[in-house]
Design a protein around this motif. Structure first.
Motif, PDB file in Angstrom:
ATOM      1  N   MET A 161       2.161   6.156  -8.282  1.00 33.79           N
ATOM      2  CA  MET A 161       1.439   4.960  -8.085  1.00 33.79           C
ATOM      3  C   MET A 161       0.044   4.771  -9.003  1.00 33.79           C
ATOM      4  SD  MET A 161       1.679   3.967  -3.990  1.00 33.79           S
ATOM      5  CE  MET A 161       0.729   2.529  -4.235  1.00 33.79           C
ATOM      6  N   ARG A 162      -0.056   6.058  -9.460  1.00 32.48           N
ATOM      7  CA  ARG A 162      -1.606   6.094 -10.353  1.00 32.48           C
ATOM      8  C   ARG A 162      -1.533   5.113 -11.377  1.00 32.48           C
ATOM      9  NH1 ARG A 162      -2.659  11.397 -10.474  1.00 32.48           N
ATOM     10  NH2 ARG A 162      -3.057  11.243  -8.037  1.00 32.48           N
ATOM     11  N   ARG A 190       4.599   2.311   1.963  1.00 26.84           N
ATOM     12  CA  ARG A 190       5.776   2.727   1.428  1.00 26.84           C
ATOM     13  C   ARG A 190       6.091   4.020   1.722  1.00 26.84           C
ATOM     14  NH1 ARG A 190       4.341   1.597  -5.110  1.00 26.84           N
ATOM     15  NH2 ARG A 190       3.256  -0.297  -4.834  1.00 26.84           N
ATOM     16  N   ARG A 191       4.988   4.782   2.131  1.00 29.17           N
ATOM     17  CA  ARG A 191       5.391   6.291   2.852  1.00 29.17           C
ATOM     18  C   ARG A 191       5.876   6.076   4.386  1.00 29.17           C
ATOM     19  NH1 ARG A 191       0.601   7.979   1.725  1.00 29.17           N
ATOM     20  NH2 ARG A 191       1.108   8.959  -0.150  1.00 29.17           N
ATOM     21  N   THR A 208       0.757  -1.068  -0.002  1.00 29.11           N
ATOM     22  CA  THR A 208      -0.134  -0.220  -0.017  1.00 29.11           C
ATOM     23  C   THR A 208       0.715   1.149  -0.092  1.00 29.11           C
ATOM     24  OG1 THR A 208      -0.142   0.194   2.341  1.00 29.11           O
ATOM     25  CG2 THR A 208      -1.885  -1.048   1.311  1.00 29.11           C
ATOM     26  N   ALA A 209       0.283   2.434  -0.368  1.00 27.11           N
ATOM     27  CA  ALA A 209       1.037   3.832  -0.440  1.00 27.11           C
ATOM     28  C   ALA A 209       1.363   3.949   1.013  1.00 27.11           C
ATOM     29  CB  ALA A 209      -0.036   4.776  -0.920  1.00 27.11           C
ATOM     30  N   LEU A 239       4.504  10.438  -4.095  1.00 27.30           N
ATOM     31  CA  LEU A 239       3.958   9.008  -4.239  1.00 27.30           C
ATOM     32  C   LEU A 239       2.719   8.817  -4.748  1.00 27.30           C
ATOM     33  CD1 LEU A 239       5.061   6.092  -3.776  1.00 27.30           C
ATOM     34  CD2 LEU A 239       4.206   6.322  -1.403  1.00 27.30           C
ATOM     35  N   ASP A 240       1.640   9.245  -4.575  1.00 23.04           N
ATOM     36  CA  ASP A 240       0.320   9.112  -4.820  1.00 23.04           C
ATOM     37  C   ASP A 240       0.341   9.012  -6.482  1.00 23.04           C
ATOM     38  OD1 ASP A 240      -0.724   8.124  -2.398  1.00 23.04           O
ATOM     39  OD2 ASP A 240      -1.178  10.302  -1.826  1.00 23.04           O
ATOM     40  N   ALA A 262       9.723   3.594  -2.549  1.00 26.26           N
ATOM     41  CA  ALA A 262       8.647   4.332  -3.250  1.00 26.26           C
ATOM     42  C   ALA A 262       7.988   3.415  -4.109  1.00 26.26           C
ATOM     43  CB  ALA A 262       8.860   5.637  -4.008  1.00 26.26           C
ATOM     44  N   GLY A 290       7.974   0.040  -3.636  1.00 25.81           N
ATOM     45  CA  GLY A 290       7.155  -1.018  -2.897  1.00 25.81           C
ATOM     46  C   GLY A 290       8.205  -2.258  -2.465  1.00 25.81           C
TER      47      GLY A 290
END
Length: 485
Positions: free
Chosen positions: A96-97, A39-40, A35-36, A92-93, A146, A148
């Motif tokens: 990942m999109r 990773r964060r 998940t984000a 990051l978001d 980032a 994963g």
């Protein structure tokens, strides 16, 4: 490897390294999808590790180098590690999109869809060097985390205090299945590079990179190589000489020239050579009026590297070069235990000198003259493609010609090294100066697998297009349409 005092994270055998890799991969597979938030969290812990212990890193690096400027370490290892980690957290978001892709007409109109999902690869191996050991460990980790992944790190044996500190702190901030360190010498490094990672990144010398590639090939491990080479500086007739020489001197003397992107040699117009040499001497003396007791000036990492650099100067002098030593305070470098070296400008260089054949990686700067810009371009193009190329000048057409007619990993115009500091620019070499790139979005994608996902609608598209038997008019119509010249 030593058995009396095993450093934190040290692997005593290839079997233990393989076991750590197996544990990391099992943990990775059990965690999917990453998940984000996870990773964060890893990125933030990495930031916390570096910032909380920045003072200890400053001390460790100075001990490893014999002396290293505290301010330089804070800039080039601490700040330069935190920046990419924070940049990854911020973006990051968006990275990942899933990325939507177009389909050939009329598939999209009929309901088909295509996208790319960026999926973590698994376990990434990182082999980091001694010149910026913290930055060149945590910089790649920004992209690795980032994306994963988990990571195993083999830091340099030439900076043992810093390597041991990173290993110890990693154990406090991360589970070993997230981030593990393997400490040891060349034999450990050789075994490490042969592990079946999902990706391997190596930063170091071109000669060693060839062995890394051979080892990785046994398991078909994809490899990113961040190497070096002889990064040239082309000084144009239109350049501001005072500004150019100050910026070159700053870049060359930072970390005592022990930078993969350091300006390796200068190409200057015939009639400007004297002015350029004087400009370099003036700039160096202004920044470093003394050297031996100057806390701002870093030492060459060890006696072996110092002797190698002195060998380059001795070889050049024996073959007719003039060595201009920039020693403003007239200090005695011969009778000291320090490995510090003054800036040495080398004039009247020729291609048979080692200083023009080998990557310098120290405070030695050859100056070569040219008559026309195309001559300088041809000189650069006659050698291995460099990691960086630097152009100083105010002639836009000439600048464009230099950029168009040379091939290098990256370019900084009217300064040196700075392109590596732009987090949103890919950083990497080409040919003997490297393979692949990272930093920012490009780093995220380097350490991700771009997985194609195609979704077919309920419509019988194969039947509509005549792509399934029995073949007939629809088939022939599709073929005629697609096979038109």
């Amino acid at each position: 490897m030593a058995t009396a005092a095993v450093l934190p994270g040290e692997a005593k055998s290839i079997e233990e390294m393989k076991a750590l890799l197996a544990r990391q991969r099992a943990a990775f597979m059990a965690e999917l999808p990453v998940t984000a938030a996870t990773r964060r969290d890893r990125l933030r812990r990495a930031v916390d590790l570096v910032l909380t212990h920045k003072g200890r890193f400053v001390q460790a690096l100075s001990e490893d180098f014999g002396h290293r400027s505290a301010e330089q370490t804070l800039m080039t290892d601490i700040m330069a590690s935190v920046k990419p980690l924070k940049h990854a957290i911020k973006h990051l978001d968006a990275w990942m999109r899933p990325e939507r892709r177009k389909l050939d007409f009329p598939l999209g109109l009929l309901g088909a869809r295509a996208r790319i999902e960026y999926q973590p690869k698994g376990v990434v191996g990182i082999i980091s060097p001694w010149n910026f050991p913290v930055n060149l460990t945590f910089g790649p980790l920004a992209g690795v985390f980032a994306a994963g992944n988990r990571a195993m790190v083999k830091p340099s044996e030439f900076t043992p205090v810093t390597s041991a500190l990173m290993a110890t702190l990693a154990g406090e901030y991360f589970d070993e299945t997230e981030l593990g360190f393997v400490i040891g010498g060349p034999e450990v490094g050789k075994a490490f590079s042969g592990l079946a990672f999902d990706h391997l990144i190596f930063t170091g010398a071109t000669g060693i990179a060839k062995h890394i590639l051979h080892a990785a090939a046994e398991n078909l491990v994809p490899v990113t190589l961040e190497l070096g080479g002889k990064s040239p500086v082309i000084v144009s007739r239109s350049a501001d000489i005072a500004q150019a020489t100050e910026r070159v001197a700053l870049g060359k003397m930072m970390n005592a020239g022990q930078i993969c992107l350091a300006p390796d040699y200068l190409l200057v117009p015939d009639e400007k050579e004297g002015e350029v040499v004087e400009g370099l001497k003036t700039a160096a003396a202004k920044m470093y009026p003394t050297l031996l007791a100057n806390d701002d000036y870093t030492s060459v990492v060890n006696a072996r590297h110092r002797d190698r650099l002195q060998g380059l100067l001795d070889d050049a002098a024996a073959k007719g070069a003039e060595i201009v030593t920039v020693n403003p305070a007239g200090e005695d470098f011969a009778n000291t235990n320090s490995n510090k070296m003054p800036l040495s400008i080398v004039r009247n260089v020729s291609d048979d000198m080692r200083v023009m054949q080998e990557e310098i990686f120290g405070p030695v700067l050859p100056v070569k003259t040219y008559r026309e810009t195309d001559e300088a371009v041809a000189f650069v193009n006659g050698r291995d493609r460099p990691l960086g190329l630097y152009y100083f000048g105010a002639d836009a057409a000439e600048e464009r010609r230099v950029l168009d007619r040379t091939v290098s990993g990256g370019v900084t115009v009217n300064d040196v090294i700075f392109h590596v500091t732009a987090e949103d620019l890919p950083f990497g070499g080409i040919g003997p100066s490297g393979m692949g790139s990272y930093h920012g979005l490009d780093g995220f994608r380097t350490f991700s697998h771009a997985k194609s996902v195609y979704r077919q609608p309920k419509l019988d598209l194969a039947g509509l297009a005549g792509l399934k038997p029995p073949y007939g008019k629809k088939t022939h119509a599709t073929l005629a349409r697609e096979l038109k010249p």
